[in-house]
Design an enzyme around this catalytic site. Sequence first.
Site, PDB file in Angstrom:
ATOM      1  N   HIS A 134       0.892  -1.259   0.038  1.00 63.95           N
ATOM      2  CA  HIS A 134      -0.076   0.138   0.163  1.00 63.95           C
ATOM      3  C   HIS A 134       0.820   1.192   0.021  1.00 63.95           C
ATOM      4  O   HIS A 134       1.967   1.234   0.351  1.00 63.95           O
ATOM      5  CB  HIS A 134      -0.841   0.330   1.076  1.00 63.95           C
ATOM      6  CG  HIS A 134      -0.076   0.097   2.502  1.00 63.95           C
ATOM      7  ND1 HIS A 134       0.083   0.916   3.095  1.00 63.95           N
ATOM      8  CD2 HIS A 134       0.200  -0.991   3.357  1.00 63.95           C
ATOM      9  CE1 HIS A 134       0.810   0.842   4.405  1.00 63.95           C
ATOM     10  NE2 HIS A 134       1.011  -0.471   4.305  1.00 63.95           N
ATOM     11  N   HIS A 143      11.054  -0.766 -13.217  1.00 62.88           N
ATOM     12  CA  HIS A 143      10.800  -2.333 -13.491  1.00 62.88           C
ATOM     13  C   HIS A 143      10.944  -3.027 -11.974  1.00 62.88           C
ATOM     14  O   HIS A 143      12.154  -2.814 -11.535  1.00 62.88           O
ATOM     15  CB  HIS A 143      11.831  -2.867 -14.362  1.00 62.88           C
ATOM     16  CG  HIS A 143      11.679  -4.390 -14.549  1.00 62.88           C
ATOM     17  ND1 HIS A 143      12.492  -5.027 -15.416  1.00 62.88           N
ATOM     18  CD2 HIS A 143      10.631  -5.320 -14.165  1.00 62.88           C
ATOM     19  CE1 HIS A 143      12.407  -6.305 -15.499  1.00 62.88           C
ATOM     20  NE2 HIS A 143      11.429  -6.472 -14.461  1.00 62.88           N
TER      21      HIS A 143
END
Length: 213
Positions: A134, A143
């Site tokens: 979160h 990436h």
Amino acid sequence: MKKVRIYGAGGHSQVIRKVLELNDIVVTDTYDDKPSTVHSAYQNTNIETGARDGKDAFPHEGDPVIIAVGNNLQRAEIAEFLKSTFEKAIHPSSIIAESAIVGEGTVVFAGAIIQPNTTVGKHVIVNTAASIDHDNSIGDYAHISPKAALCGHVEVGEGSHVGVGAVVIPKIKIGKWCTIGAGTVVIKDVPDYATVVGNPGRIIKINNPFVSQ
Ligand SMILES: CC(C)(COP(=O)(O)OP(=O)(O)OC[C@H]1O[C@@H](n2cnc3c(N)ncnc32)[C@H](O)[C@@H]1OP(=O)(O)O)[C@@H](O)C(=O)NCCC(=O)NCCS
């Protein structure tokens, strides 16, 4: 039926194709600067118009594009010259919280998880089974490699590569264009352009790819 074009015909492109197939999205054209002919994604490649040297010849108008190039710097370079719209590729087995935001051109592979209030930028790769918890912020062209685990409130700057199986503890800020080695455990903030490896993670080099050495 939704249609897309793919820029890049290597191994990464093969994975994206599979995701698109599962979403009933049709690939109309494939472009590549330097097709290797090694991967199956090479089939149906339109080489002439794909070259970065021939930017003006590229058919910018048309179906949206996904840039299927694993190298973050090259993906950014291609995104900059394309005047096309972009599509996302989201594997049906990935879990993306409703409050998470995923930018254009981003790909999310099998089993990846993106938790609430997380923002993932443009042209990002969220690779197989990567876990982004979160309140994260993932910059454009980053990436997050397979099985990397980012805890809550982590920031990853533009163009940074978090290696396979890396772990990032809560509230860490990773700068832009950094490399986090495979299996690294990041327990301190990472400055821009740094490469960090090991457990606990240590900086082994700082290299700005935009400045010639
Ligand atoms: C971090 C990385 C980019 C370093 O590559 P590099 O700059 O060529 O560095 P080198 O291989 O010269 O290694 C430099 C030192 O770091 C160590 N090292 C490199 N990668 C390491 C890692 N992942 N964990 C621990 N130590 C590492 C090397 O053993 C070497 O140590 P030494 O100087 O004591 O001998 C690379 O090793 C890596 O981990 N890449 C991630 C690949 C990945 O996850 N790809 C995902 C594809 S989907």
